[in-house]
Each structure stands twice: as C-alpha cells, then as structure tokens.
Design an enzyme around this catalytic site. Sequence first.
Site, PDB file in Angstrom:
ATOM      1  CG  ASP A  14      -1.761   1.190   1.375  1.00 25.95           C
ATOM      2  OD1 ASP A  14      -2.454   1.525   0.404  1.00 25.95           O
ATOM      3  OD2 ASP A  14      -1.736   1.827   2.450  1.00 25.95           O
ATOM      4  CG  ASP A  16      -1.569   7.676   0.569  1.00 29.08           C
ATOM      5  OD1 ASP A  16      -0.817   8.645   0.516  1.00 29.08           O
ATOM      6  OD2 ASP A  16      -2.273   7.290  -0.395  1.00 29.08           O
TER       7      ASP A  16
END
Length: 237
Positions: A14, A16
């Site tokens: 991922d 953020d």
Amino acid sequence: MTERDLEGWTLVFDLDGTLVDSAPDLIGTLNRLLVEEGLPPVEMEAAQTLIGSGARALLVYGFEAAGGDMERARSEALFERFLTDYRAHIVDGTRAYEGVEETLDRLSARGARLVVATNKRTDLSELLMQKLELASRFAAVVGPERVSARKPSGAHLTEAVQIVGGDPARAIMVGDAAPDADAARDAGLPCILTTFGYTPVPVEQLGADVLIDTFEDVEEAVDAIVSSFYVRRAMGV
C-alpha cells in the site's frame, strides 16, 4: 554477495500510511478548500484515519464536521479542485517513513519483486513516488483504474501481482488499514500491517498475520512468512 532467497516472491505495498506519511498534504489540501468555502479547518489527528478512504471521504468529513453543504461536498467540481490543489502540494510535507528506502533495497537485492497497489489514482501515486525518489524501486504502481476492482477486493492484489509477472501463490501484502487486510484475505495472501498508518479501526482487530511497529521490521516479517510457507509445503499442508 547477497543471497537471492526471495526470488519468485512478490511483495505488494500500500502507499499512504505504509510507505509514506502523506497526511500533512492531503489534509492540507482539505483545509485550504474548507477555508476557501468559508468553513473552519479540521484537526490533523481527527481526519488522518480517513485517508485510506480517499479524497471524496475527506471532503465529506470536512464539510460535515464544519456544518457545510453536503451536496457541495459531494460535487464533482469540488473534487476536481481537491485534485488540482493536491497535485500542486503533493510533497510539501509528505515523506517516506524512516527506513523505507533501505528496506526496499535489501528486499530487491534478495530477489523480491516489488509492486504498489493503492486506491489513490495511479497518476498521483506515480507523481508522489517520483518526487520522493521511490518509483524506481517498484516494478509497477497499480492504482484502482488499472484493475477490475479496487481494495478491499482481492482482485486488486492478484491483478497487481500478475501485472509485474508475479505468482499470487507467492505474494505478500504490506499495508496499514482494513482495505489492505480485507483485500489480502479475499486474495488468500498473507498480510503484514503497520501500526503507524491510518486506520479508524485498531490495527490489532484487522486480522493481520504480522504487525510491525517500524518499516525496518518488514524484512523480518517477510522472512517469517516465507519460512512458514516452505515448512507447510514440506509437510504437505
């Protein structure tokens, strides 16, 4: 010479809350728009847990918290203003978490294939990663428009792995919030979650295989999962 013992494995990250702390700029954009609309800004701590839900959710939260016009909050025009402002300020305060570059380099040197699977638009994700000099470390950045379904669908992860030529049977998800954990579960991937990311639900409740407190811990967590994989295979499990 570094042993390439992770050859054949794909690590899906991922963006953020996992690779980068982007809350200052995302919430900075939200607050500039709120002030322009005559509304008070929101507190960083209160809004940052919504980052994984995207810009539209941030706008709705900000307007709701300020008692603003909710139809306006959901308008396409305001969303486009958000994207334009965010693009202009995308790395004003955003930084990679400590140890990200060094850890990624070690994993790559050991043969792992690295890919980003994020619900942030691909163009914005690529711009952010280029400005932080992270892009070259990944085989691809796979935003929601490059796959058939976005996280929490497992299709986002399996298709990201396939895009870079990897095998979903030898892939591991590294994230920070429920969409990552749910997507990993849906895809049948082991999941490593950070405790320093953005999640409105306590990370301990998300069902990760391993929790890590610093990004440097990713390598040890990956080793544990890979070792368990080979032990199970040897036992015919």
